[in-house]
Design a protein around this motif. Sequence first.
Motif, short mmCIF file in Angstrom:
data_model
loop_
_atom_site.label_atom_id
_atom_site.label_comp_id
_atom_site.label_asym_id
_atom_site.label_seq_id
_atom_site.Cartn_x
_atom_site.Cartn_y
_atom_site.Cartn_z
N GLY A 113 -11.67 13.74 6.45
CA GLY A 113 -11.93 12.85 7.57
C GLY A 113 -10.66 12.36 8.24
N GLU A 114 -10.82 11.88 9.47
CA GLU A 114 -9.67 11.48 10.27
C GLU A 114 -8.98 10.23 9.74
OE1 GLU A 114 -11.68 11.06 13.95
OE2 GLU A 114 -11.57 13.21 14.46
N PHE A 115 -9.75 9.27 9.22
CA PHE A 115 -9.16 8.03 8.70
C PHE A 115 -8.29 8.33 7.48
CE2 PHE A 115 -9.35 4.38 5.78
CZ PHE A 115 -8.72 3.42 6.57
N MET A 116 -8.78 9.17 6.57
CA MET A 116 -8.02 9.51 5.38
C MET A 116 -6.76 10.29 5.75
SD MET A 116 -9.15 8.16 2.70
CE MET A 116 -8.17 9.11 1.52
N CYS A 117 -6.82 11.04 6.83
CA CYS A 117 -5.64 11.76 7.31
C CYS A 117 -4.54 10.78 7.69
CB CYS A 117 -6.01 12.64 8.50
SG CYS A 117 -4.58 13.38 9.36
N SER A 118 -4.92 9.74 8.46
CA SER A 118 -3.94 8.73 8.87
C SER A 118 -3.41 7.97 7.66
CB SER A 118 -4.59 7.75 9.86
OG SER A 118 -4.99 8.41 11.05
N MET A 119 -4.29 7.66 6.69
CA MET A 119 -3.86 6.95 5.50
C MET A 119 -2.93 7.79 4.65
SD MET A 119 -5.02 3.97 5.76
CE MET A 119 -4.52 3.43 4.13
N TYR A 120 -3.18 9.10 4.63
CA TYR A 120 -2.30 10.02 3.87
C TYR A 120 -0.88 9.96 4.40
CZ TYR A 120 -0.07 14.52 2.83
OH TYR A 120 0.82 15.49 2.49
N PHE A 121 -0.75 10.06 5.73
CA PHE A 121 0.58 10.02 6.34
C PHE A 121 1.21 8.63 6.19
CE2 PHE A 121 -0.55 13.95 8.59
CZ PHE A 121 0.64 14.65 8.44
N LEU A 122 0.39 7.57 6.30
CA LEU A 122 0.91 6.22 6.14
C LEU A 122 1.51 6.03 4.75
CD1 LEU A 122 1.28 3.31 7.14
CD2 LEU A 122 -1.04 2.82 6.29
N LEU A 123 0.77 6.44 3.73
CA LEU A 123 1.26 6.32 2.36
C LEU A 123 2.52 7.16 2.16
CD1 LEU A 123 0.81 5.18 -0.46
CD2 LEU A 123 -0.67 7.12 -0.97
N ASP A 124 2.52 8.34 2.74
CA ASP A 124 3.69 9.22 2.64
C ASP A 124 4.92 8.56 3.26
OD1 ASP A 124 5.39 11.44 2.46
OD2 ASP A 124 4.70 12.22 4.39
N TYR A 125 4.75 7.97 4.44
CA TYR A 125 5.86 7.31 5.14
C TYR A 125 6.35 6.09 4.37
CZ TYR A 125 5.43 10.03 9.49
OH TYR A 125 5.44 11.03 10.41
N ILE A 126 5.41 5.29 3.82
CA ILE A 126 5.78 4.09 3.08
C ILE A 126 6.59 4.44 1.84
CG2 ILE A 126 4.89 2.18 1.67
CD1 ILE A 126 2.57 1.95 3.64
N ILE A 127 6.12 5.45 1.11
CA ILE A 127 6.82 5.87 -0.12
C ILE A 127 8.23 6.35 0.21
CG2 ILE A 127 6.84 7.57 -1.98
CD1 ILE A 127 3.78 7.47 -1.91
N THR A 128 8.35 7.15 1.27
CA THR A 128 9.66 7.67 1.66
C THR A 128 10.61 6.54 2.05
OG1 THR A 128 8.59 9.68 2.51
CG2 THR A 128 10.86 9.28 3.18
N SER A 129 10.11 5.61 2.86
CA SER A 129 10.92 4.49 3.30
C SER A 129 11.33 3.60 2.12
CB SER A 129 10.14 3.65 4.33
OG SER A 129 10.90 2.55 4.77
N ALA A 130 10.40 3.34 1.21
CA ALA A 130 10.70 2.52 0.04
C ALA A 130 11.71 3.21 -0.87
CB ALA A 130 9.41 2.21 -0.73
N SER A 131 11.63 4.52 -0.97
CA SER A 131 12.59 5.27 -1.79
C SER A 131 14.00 5.14 -1.24
CB SER A 131 12.19 6.75 -1.86
OG SER A 131 10.93 6.91 -2.49
N VAL A 132 14.13 5.26 0.08
CA VAL A 132 15.44 5.12 0.70
C VAL A 132 15.97 3.70 0.50
CG1 VAL A 132 16.72 5.22 2.87
CG2 VAL A 132 14.96 6.91 2.40
N GLY A 133 15.07 2.71 0.69
CA GLY A 133 15.48 1.33 0.49
C GLY A 133 15.93 1.06 -0.94
N THR A 134 15.24 1.66 -1.90
CA THR A 134 15.62 1.50 -3.30
C THR A 134 16.98 2.12 -3.57
OG1 THR A 134 13.29 1.54 -3.98
CG2 THR A 134 14.94 1.97 -5.69
N MET A 135 17.26 3.26 -2.93
CA MET A 135 18.57 3.88 -3.08
C MET A 135 19.69 2.97 -2.56
SD MET A 135 18.65 6.71 -4.64
CE MET A 135 17.63 8.08 -5.19
N VAL A 136 19.42 2.26 -1.48
CA VAL A 136 20.40 1.32 -0.95
C VAL A 136 20.64 0.20 -1.96
CG1 VAL A 136 20.88 -0.37 0.86
CG2 VAL A 136 19.85 1.83 1.46
#
Length: 332
Positions: free
Chosen positions: A96-119
Amino acid sequence: MEMFEETQLCFPQLLNFSCRKPIRPHSVSILIYITLSSISLLTVTLNLLVIISISHFKKLHTPTNLLLLSLAVSDCLVGLLILFQIMIIDGCWFLGEFMCSMYFLLDYIITSASVGTMVLISIDRYVAICYPLHYSTKVTPKRTKACVYLCWICSSVDQCLLLKDNLVQPGRYNSCYGECVVVVGHAFGVADLLLSIIGPVTVIVVLYLNVFVVAMTQARALRSHIAALTHERSVSTNVKKSEMKAVRTISVLIIVFLICLCPYYCVTLSGQDAMLSASSVAFVMCLFYLNSCLNPLIYALFYPWFRKSVKQIVTLKILKSGSCDTNIMYTE
C-alpha cells in the motif's frame, strides 16, 4: 501471448494501471533473495549481540559504549529494513501507498540518526584525546544519553518535515499501481544534504584532524622525554596507547561508514527533483546495509570486551544471577 503479458504485471487484474515487473532471470532473483536474506539475518544477529552486551553488563555503561549502542540500534533496524527491500526485488510494492511512505521515512530517520551518532562519537573521542583531564566531568553517561535521545528526536522531526507531502498524500507521485516512490523537492534535498551529510562530515573531519595532531604531538613528547621514574612513564605510555587504539577503532568505523553512505546520498539527489524509488536504489541500499553488518565485525576485531561478552551470551552465562556485574573489561 496475452497470458504472458499479464504475468509481467504487478496487478494483472488492473491491466493498464498496473506497473510491469522487470525482466530478470530466475536464477538471478534467487541469488539476490539469498544474499539479502543472509545480510539481513547476520546484521540483526550481530547488532543484537552488541545491544545485549552493552545493555546487560554495567561495566560497559561508558559514554563511548552508549554511543555505540545507539549505532547498533540503528544498524539493527537497517537489518529489518532489508526485509522490505527483499519484498520489492521484483519491482512491485504490495503493502500500500501509506506503508511505502513509512518505509522511506523510517529509512531516512535511521540514516540521519546514524550520521548524527557518528558526529557524537567524534566529539567523544575529541574530548577524550584533546582534553583528557576534563573528559570524566564533561562527558558523563547522563549527558551522553540526553545527546542520543536528542539526536533521534531531531532526525525524526527533520525527516518528517522533509517527506511531509509524501506522508500527507501517500502515493501522489506513483505513476502506476505497485510502484513505491517518494519525491523530495530539490531545495529540500539540498538542505537535507547539507544538514545530514556535508555538515556532519565536515565536523567529523575537522575533529579528527585535531585529534591526530594532538596525538602525534603527545607521541613525539613521550618519545623525546626520558623520565626518571620509569614506572610512571610506562603507565602514561600504556594509557596513551589505549586511547590511540580507541581512536584507530573509531576511525575505521567512520571511514567505512562514509564509504558506504556517500553513494546513498548521491542517488538521493540524482535527478532534478531528487526522485528516489525503491526499485532504483538497490545497489546503494545494499551498500548501506552492508555497512550495518560490518560495524559489529569491526567491534569484534578491535574490542576484546565484545568478544568476551559474546562468549558470555552464547554460553548463556548472562542468565546467571549477578552476571550483569561481571568485569567484562578485564585483561587476560
